[in-house]
Scaffold this active site. Structure first.
Site, PDB file in Angstrom:
ATOM      1  N   GLY A  11      32.177  22.866  28.739  1.00 25.35           N
ATOM      2  CA  GLY A  11      33.340  23.608  29.264  1.00 25.35           C
ATOM      3  C   GLY A  11      34.211  22.705  30.115  1.00 25.35           C
ATOM      4  N   GLY A  13      36.864  23.752  31.973  1.00 20.62           N
ATOM      5  CA  GLY A  13      37.670  24.587  32.865  1.00 20.62           C
ATOM      6  C   GLY A  13      37.702  23.934  34.243  1.00 20.62           C
ATOM      7  N   ALA A  15      35.569  23.999  36.678  1.00 23.36           N
ATOM      8  CA  ALA A  15      34.305  23.377  37.083  1.00 23.36           C
ATOM      9  C   ALA A  15      33.968  22.168  36.214  1.00 23.36           C
ATOM     10  CB  ALA A  15      33.179  24.412  37.023  1.00 23.36           C
ATOM     11  N   VAL A  79      30.324  25.622  21.694  1.00 21.98           N
ATOM     12  CA  VAL A  79      28.890  25.675  21.992  1.00 21.98           C
ATOM     13  C   VAL A  79      28.367  27.054  21.595  1.00 21.98           C
ATOM     14  CG1 VAL A  79      27.186  25.622  23.860  1.00 21.98           C
ATOM     15  CG2 VAL A  79      29.163  24.072  23.929  1.00 21.98           C
ATOM     16  N   GLU A 167      48.212  40.607  39.579  1.00 25.11           N
ATOM     17  CA  GLU A 167      49.051  39.443  39.296  1.00 25.11           C
ATOM     18  C   GLU A 167      49.838  39.654  37.999  1.00 25.11           C
ATOM     19  OE1 GLU A 167      47.688  36.077  42.106  1.00 25.11           O
ATOM     20  OE2 GLU A 167      47.166  35.638  40.052  1.00 25.11           O
ATOM     21  N   GLN A 311      38.423  28.619  43.097  1.00 25.72           N
ATOM     22  CA  GLN A 311      38.148  27.772  44.260  1.00 25.72           C
ATOM     23  C   GLN A 311      36.674  27.387  44.355  1.00 25.72           C
ATOM     24  OE1 GLN A 311      38.321  28.274  49.101  1.00 25.72           O
ATOM     25  NE2 GLN A 311      39.315  29.809  47.900  1.00 25.72           N
TER      26      GLN A 311
HETATM   27  C1  LIG Z   1      43.410  36.349  34.341  1.00 25.14           C
HETATM   28  C2  LIG Z   1      42.607  35.745  35.466  1.00 25.14           C
HETATM   29  C3  LIG Z   1      43.228  35.450  36.670  1.00 25.14           C
HETATM   30  C4  LIG Z   1      42.495  34.864  37.711  1.00 25.14           C
HETATM   31  N1  LIG Z   1      43.120  34.574  38.904  1.00 25.14           N
HETATM   32  C5  LIG Z   1      42.438  33.938  39.861  1.00 25.14           C
HETATM   33  C6  LIG Z   1      43.097  33.519  41.067  1.00 25.14           C
HETATM   34  O1  LIG Z   1      44.279  33.776  41.257  1.00 25.14           O
HETATM   35  N2  LIG Z   1      42.353  32.831  41.994  1.00 25.14           N
HETATM   36  C7  LIG Z   1      41.028  32.516  41.779  1.00 25.14           C
HETATM   37  O2  LIG Z   1      40.419  31.831  42.615  1.00 25.14           O
HETATM   38  N3  LIG Z   1      40.380  32.916  40.677  1.00 25.14           N
HETATM   39  C8  LIG Z   1      41.052  33.607  39.710  1.00 25.14           C
HETATM   40  N4  LIG Z   1      40.407  33.985  38.558  1.00 25.14           N
HETATM   41  C9  LIG Z   1      38.989  33.603  38.400  1.00 25.14           C
HETATM   42  C10 LIG Z   1      38.927  32.126  37.999  1.00 25.14           C
HETATM   43  O3  LIG Z   1      39.892  31.866  37.012  1.00 25.14           O
HETATM   44  C11 LIG Z   1      37.550  31.765  37.484  1.00 25.14           C
HETATM   45  O4  LIG Z   1      36.623  32.036  38.506  1.00 25.14           O
HETATM   46  C12 LIG Z   1      37.504  30.294  37.085  1.00 25.14           C
HETATM   47  O5  LIG Z   1      38.362  30.073  35.983  1.00 25.14           O
HETATM   48  C13 LIG Z   1      36.088  29.861  36.732  1.00 25.14           C
HETATM   49  O6  LIG Z   1      36.134  28.509  36.382  1.00 25.14           O
HETATM   50  P1  LIG Z   1      35.110  27.949  35.287  1.00 25.14           P
HETATM   51  O7  LIG Z   1      35.337  26.489  35.217  1.00 25.14           O
HETATM   52  O8  LIG Z   1      33.756  28.462  35.576  1.00 25.14           O
HETATM   53  O9  LIG Z   1      35.530  28.641  33.918  1.00 25.14           O
HETATM   54  P2  LIG Z   1      36.912  28.668  33.025  1.00 25.14           P
HETATM   55  O10 LIG Z   1      38.035  28.323  33.888  1.00 25.14           O
HETATM   56  O11 LIG Z   1      36.826  29.989  32.371  1.00 25.14           O
HETATM   57  O12 LIG Z   1      36.630  27.491  32.006  1.00 25.14           O
HETATM   58  C14 LIG Z   1      35.664  27.595  31.000  1.00 25.14           C
HETATM   59  C15 LIG Z   1      35.952  26.539  29.939  1.00 25.14           C
HETATM   60  O13 LIG Z   1      34.910  26.602  28.952  1.00 25.14           O
HETATM   61  C16 LIG Z   1      35.460  26.602  27.655  1.00 25.14           C
HETATM   62  N5  LIG Z   1      34.546  27.346  26.799  1.00 25.14           N
HETATM   63  C17 LIG Z   1      34.192  28.640  26.919  1.00 25.14           C
HETATM   64  N6  LIG Z   1      33.292  28.969  25.994  1.00 25.14           N
HETATM   65  C18 LIG Z   1      33.083  27.867  25.258  1.00 25.14           C
HETATM   66  C19 LIG Z   1      32.210  27.568  24.162  1.00 25.14           C
HETATM   67  N7  LIG Z   1      31.384  28.490  23.645  1.00 25.14           N
HETATM   68  N8  LIG Z   1      32.211  26.312  23.651  1.00 25.14           N
HETATM   69  C20 LIG Z   1      33.031  25.348  24.173  1.00 25.14           C
HETATM   70  N9  LIG Z   1      33.866  25.570  25.208  1.00 25.14           N
HETATM   71  C21 LIG Z   1      33.871  26.821  25.765  1.00 25.14           C
HETATM   72  C22 LIG Z   1      36.818  27.246  27.811  1.00 25.14           C
HETATM   73  O14 LIG Z   1      37.707  26.841  26.773  1.00 25.14           O
HETATM   74  C23 LIG Z   1      37.256  26.752  29.191  1.00 25.14           C
HETATM   75  O15 LIG Z   1      37.942  25.534  29.093  1.00 25.14           O
HETATM   76  C24 LIG Z   1      41.115  34.591  37.523  1.00 25.14           C
HETATM   77  C25 LIG Z   1      40.497  34.912  36.313  1.00 25.14           C
HETATM   78  C26 LIG Z   1      41.236  35.475  35.288  1.00 25.14           C
HETATM   79  C27 LIG Z   1      40.545  35.807  33.986  1.00 25.14           C
END
Ligand SMILES: Cc1cc2nc3c(=O)[nH]c(=O)nc-3n(C[C@H](O)[C@H](O)[C@H](O)COP(=O)(O)OP(=O)(O)OC[C@H]3O[C@@H](n4cnc5c(N)ncnc54)[C@H](O)[C@@H]3O)c2cc1C
Length: 396
Positions: A11, A13, A15, A79, A167, A311
């Site tokens: 992933g 994203g 993190a 994945v 939002e 965050q």
């Molecule tokens: C619409 C929305 C608005 C939000 N607004 C806020 C905000 O204003 N402030 C805040 O702090 N938080 C906000 N959040 C929460 C925040 O976005 C999440 O907590 C944050 O994105 C988590 O980060 P992450 O890296 O865990 O996952 P993500 O940012 O979800 O990244 C996951 C990554 O994994 C990849 N992935 C997923 N499944 C697979 C797979 N099977 N195989 C390969 N790749 C895969 C995806 O393409 C992505 O790139 C919001 C969430 C949403 C849905």
């Protein structure tokens, strides 16, 4: 030749991308591989604006692998499963990758709580594709109104009063005058309502900031129905105990769970979030780290884990990367300590509320401005100034 340590990050994203960058900076004797299903990173926190059409998708994505450090090998793949017993990750194309260290950062999915019809008839906002699908659907309904004169074409129901619901509604309210003009629809006939099961909204803010949001919504003709559990969703219908509401645009933003890959693999989880140790790895498998929305982190002094946010995902990546580097350098690991910088909720580009630096509150333009500063700062930390200048310049 010595065999390199294999670090696999799932992933890209908040993190995963951050973990890859910090690990690359450590100049470790290790192979770092980052896997994502897309050839780009996206800013999840900006998706509500993409869905409402106030921000172009291109401006919230960052192409990969060109914005990765040279030490990071990128694989575009989906994945499907993690097999911890054989230290192996299965990809949808049939490939299997092995690891010494695994960083799981697969993020979030829409949570429908088993409500019948929600998956089928309501549109989530969870990634770039789903946000663009919302925008397209909305514009299609407005366009259709001229021929249909169906009031439901101008009705939008937002299911759930979650953070992103506000939002999205804030951005949509901003866009409505232009949207109405473009599709020649009467602005005063457009109806937005939000239906929420709980009585309470936005638990991260106090009554003063929550009331500010409620007043903002009612001042902009958005109806907020709290204490109204949704029983079922049908085509263009939201059914609650008391009433059936109709609209040709149904948005689903009741909350999120972690990636289904967690549930499909051998992890103990709740809503696909796995409890991790204070070092952010598994107690019984310390070379497997889970970050961001697939992880649940103990919140000191509280019976429930930290809420999942961008965050905390970012800060967890820093801590996990530091712990992997510590292992490889023979140094002790450190416990994760969350530094809460606050919460900002934007209501479009000119309004919002924020609680920052402890109990300092912001309302109005300052809060909306702060949201943009945070997004840019997070991206700056991910990829540096050069890429930030380029950001938003690529076709999707
Ligand atoms: C619409 C929305 C608005 C939000 N607004 C806020 C905000 O204003 N402030 C805040 O702090 N938080 C906000 N959040 C929460 C925040 O976005 C999440 O907590 C944050 O994105 C988590 O980060 P992450 O890296 O865990 O996952 P993500 O940012 O979800 O990244 C996951 C990554 O994994 C990849 N992935 C997923 N499944 C697979 C797979 N099977 N195989 C390969 N790749 C895969 C995806 O393409 C992505 O790139 C919001 C969430 C949403 C849905």
């Amino acid at each position: 030749m010595a065999i390199l340590t294999n670090i696999l990050i799932l992933g890209a994203g908040y993190a995963g991308l951050r973990a890859a960058k910090v690990l690359a900076q450590q100049k470790l004797d290790a192979a770092i591989t980052l896997i994502d299903r897309n050839r780009y990173h996206y800013e999840t926190t900006s998706l509500p604006e993409v869905a409402a059409g106030t921000r172009r998708a291109q401006s919230v994505i960052l192409p990969l692998p060109e914005n990765l450090p040279a030490q990071v090998n990128f694989i575009q793949a989906t994945v499907t499963k993690i097999d911890r017993a054989s230290k192996q990750v299965d990809l949808a194309d049939g490939q299997q990758l092995t690891y010494n260290y695994l960083v799981v950062a697969l993020g979030l999915e829409s949570e429908t709580y088993g409500i019948p019809g929600a998956d089928e008839f309501a549109l989530p906002i969870v990634d770039v594709k789903s946000a663009l699908a919302v925008k397209k659907h909305l514009e299609g309904r407005f366009q259709n109104y001229q021929a249909s004169q169906d009031p439901d074409d101008l009705r939008v129901i937002v299911c759930g009063a979650w953070f992103s619901s506000f939002e999205f509604m804030g951005a949509l309210v901003n866009r409505l005058p232009k949207l109405a003009e473009h599709y020649h629809v009467p602005l005063d006939k457009i109806e937005i309502q939000c239906i929420e099961a709980k009585d309470m909204i936005l638990p991260m803010f106090d009554d003063e900031l929550t009331d500010y949001v409620k007043h903002w919504l009612s001042d902009h003709n958005v109806t907020l129905r709290t204490g109204t559990p949704i029983k079922e969703v049908q085509a263009n219908k939201v059914i609650t105990e008391e009433q059936t509401y109709t609209a040709n645009t149904l948005i689903w933003t009741t909350g999120v769970s972690g990636s289904h890959v967690i549930g499909d693999s051998d992890f103990e989880s709740r809503r696909n979030r796995v409890m991790v140790s204070d070092e952010l790895s598994l107690e019984d498998d310390p070379q497997v780290f889970l970050l961001g929305d697939v992880a649940a982190v103990r919140q000191p002094g509280k019976p429930y884990p930290f809420p999942a946010t961008g965050q905390i995902a970012f800060q967890m990546a820093d801590a996990a990367a530091a712990n992997i580097a510590a292992d490889l350098k023979g140094a002790p690991r450190q416990d994760f300590v969350f530094n809460d910088l606050g919460t900002v909720l934007a209501l479009g580009s000119k309004d919002g509320v924020a609680k920052i630096f402890g109990d300092h509150k912001l309302r109005g333009y300052k809060a909306a401005f702060m949201k943009r500063v945070i997004d840019d700062r997070s991206l700056l930390k991910q990829v540096g100034v050069k890429a930030l200048v380029k950001y938003g310049r690529i076709p999707l």
